[in-house]
Scaffold this motif. Structure first.
Motif, short mmCIF file in Angstrom:
data_model
loop_
_atom_site.label_atom_id
_atom_site.label_comp_id
_atom_site.label_asym_id
_atom_site.label_seq_id
_atom_site.Cartn_x
_atom_site.Cartn_y
_atom_site.Cartn_z
N GLU A 165 0.66 -1.11 -0.09
CA GLU A 165 -0.08 -0.07 -0.12
C GLU A 165 0.97 1.31 -0.05
O GLU A 165 0.62 2.26 -0.84
CB GLU A 165 -0.98 0.00 1.33
N ARG A 166 1.96 1.21 0.79
CA ARG A 166 3.00 2.38 0.87
C ARG A 166 3.62 2.56 -0.42
O ARG A 166 3.77 3.81 -1.06
CB ARG A 166 4.05 2.20 1.87
N GLU A 167 3.91 1.44 -1.11
CA GLU A 167 4.78 1.62 -2.66
C GLU A 167 3.51 1.93 -3.55
O GLU A 167 4.09 3.06 -4.26
CB GLU A 167 5.23 0.31 -2.72
N ARG A 168 2.32 1.51 -3.37
CA ARG A 168 1.22 2.07 -4.39
C ARG A 168 1.15 3.48 -4.26
O ARG A 168 0.95 4.16 -5.17
CB ARG A 168 0.07 1.41 -4.18
N ALA A 169 0.82 4.04 -3.08
CA ALA A 169 0.92 5.07 -2.66
C ALA A 169 1.91 6.02 -3.39
O ALA A 169 1.78 7.09 -3.84
CB ALA A 169 0.46 5.70 -1.28
N GLN A 170 3.29 5.70 -3.09
CA GLN A 170 4.41 6.26 -3.55
C GLN A 170 4.41 6.32 -5.02
O GLN A 170 4.60 7.31 -5.56
CB GLN A 170 5.68 5.46 -2.96
N MET A 171 4.09 5.27 -5.56
CA MET A 171 4.07 5.32 -7.05
C MET A 171 2.87 6.09 -7.60
O MET A 171 3.15 6.96 -8.68
CB MET A 171 3.74 3.75 -7.71
N ILE A 172 1.79 6.20 -6.99
CA ILE A 172 0.68 7.10 -7.54
C ILE A 172 1.07 8.55 -7.40
O ILE A 172 1.00 9.51 -8.12
CB ILE A 172 -0.52 6.87 -6.56
N LYS A 173 1.87 8.87 -6.24
CA LYS A 173 2.38 10.18 -6.07
C LYS A 173 3.45 10.59 -7.11
O LYS A 173 3.41 11.67 -7.58
CB LYS A 173 2.99 10.05 -4.66
N GLU A 174 4.20 9.43 -7.39
CA GLU A 174 5.28 9.77 -8.47
C GLU A 174 4.58 9.84 -10.03
O GLU A 174 5.05 10.71 -10.66
CB GLU A 174 6.16 8.66 -8.56
N VAL A 175 3.65 9.12 -10.19
CA VAL A 175 3.03 9.21 -11.45
C VAL A 175 2.25 10.59 -11.52
O VAL A 175 2.31 11.12 -12.67
CB VAL A 175 1.87 7.87 -11.51
N ARG A 176 1.66 10.73 -10.38
CA ARG A 176 0.98 12.17 -10.30
C ARG A 176 1.86 13.36 -10.76
O ARG A 176 1.72 14.48 -11.39
CB ARG A 176 0.33 12.42 -9.13
N SER A 177 3.01 13.32 -10.17
CA SER A 177 4.19 14.14 -10.24
C SER A 177 4.45 14.10 -11.81
O SER A 177 4.50 15.16 -12.22
CB SER A 177 5.19 13.81 -9.28
N GLN A 178 4.61 13.08 -12.38
CA GLN A 178 5.20 12.89 -13.42
C GLN A 178 4.06 13.42 -14.61
O GLN A 178 4.28 14.07 -15.67
CB GLN A 178 5.48 11.47 -14.13
#
Length: 166
Positions: A117-130
């Protein structure tokens, strides 16, 4: 007289034989009958004592046999109890180990889910940022090309808002 003497001699002989027999009887009684009788009584007493001793020994042996059989039964019962206790303890330990393993597995799974869940949230944050960065790049290029066009500007803001919601 001859006959009288013969009768007298016979009577005397009879008395001598009788006295001889009495002496022989007392002599035999003193030296033969008493020792033989004493020996027979001693032998009878010895046999009686041996039989009594054998009976007593037999009773003691039977008592010991019963005692050992009772001790054997008690030992067997105690061994059975020890085995049953050991089985119960082993089953209890088995259940405790199994429960501990289940708790550990559940904890590992929970940590794994939290990590995912943490990695997913981090990936979503990174994807949003990108996506936001790409949207800004696209928007800046669109704005550069159509700087005067207000419609393009609204479109870029809408895109950024939608990308941020995802």
């Amino acid at each position: 007289m001859n006959q009288d003497m013969l009768i007298y001699f016979e009577k005397f002989r009879f008395i001598l034989v009788f006295i001889n027999l009495l002496v022989l009887y007392f002599f035999l009684r003193k030296f033969l009958f008493k020792p033989v009788t004493q020996y027979m009584e001693n032998r009878t007493n010895m046999i009686k004592d041996s039989l009594d001793n054998a009976e007593r020994t037999k009773q003691e042996a039977n008592g010991l046999k019963q005692k050992y059989e009772e001790e054997l039964r008690a030992s067997k019962n105690q061994a059975d109890q020890i085995i049953n206790d050991a089985r119960a303890k082993a089953n209890k330990e088995y259940e405790e180990i199994l429960n501990s393993a289940r708790k550990d597995a559940e904890a590992i799974l929970a940590r794994g889910r939290e990590e995912i869940e943490r990695e997913r949230a981090q990936m979503i944050k990174e994807v949003r940022s990108q996506v936001t960065g790409l949207a800004l790049v696209v928007a800046s290029k669109v704005v550069e090309a159509n700087m005067d066009n207000e419609k393009n500007r609204v479109l870029a803001e809408k895109f950024i808002d939608e990308a941020g919601a995802a």
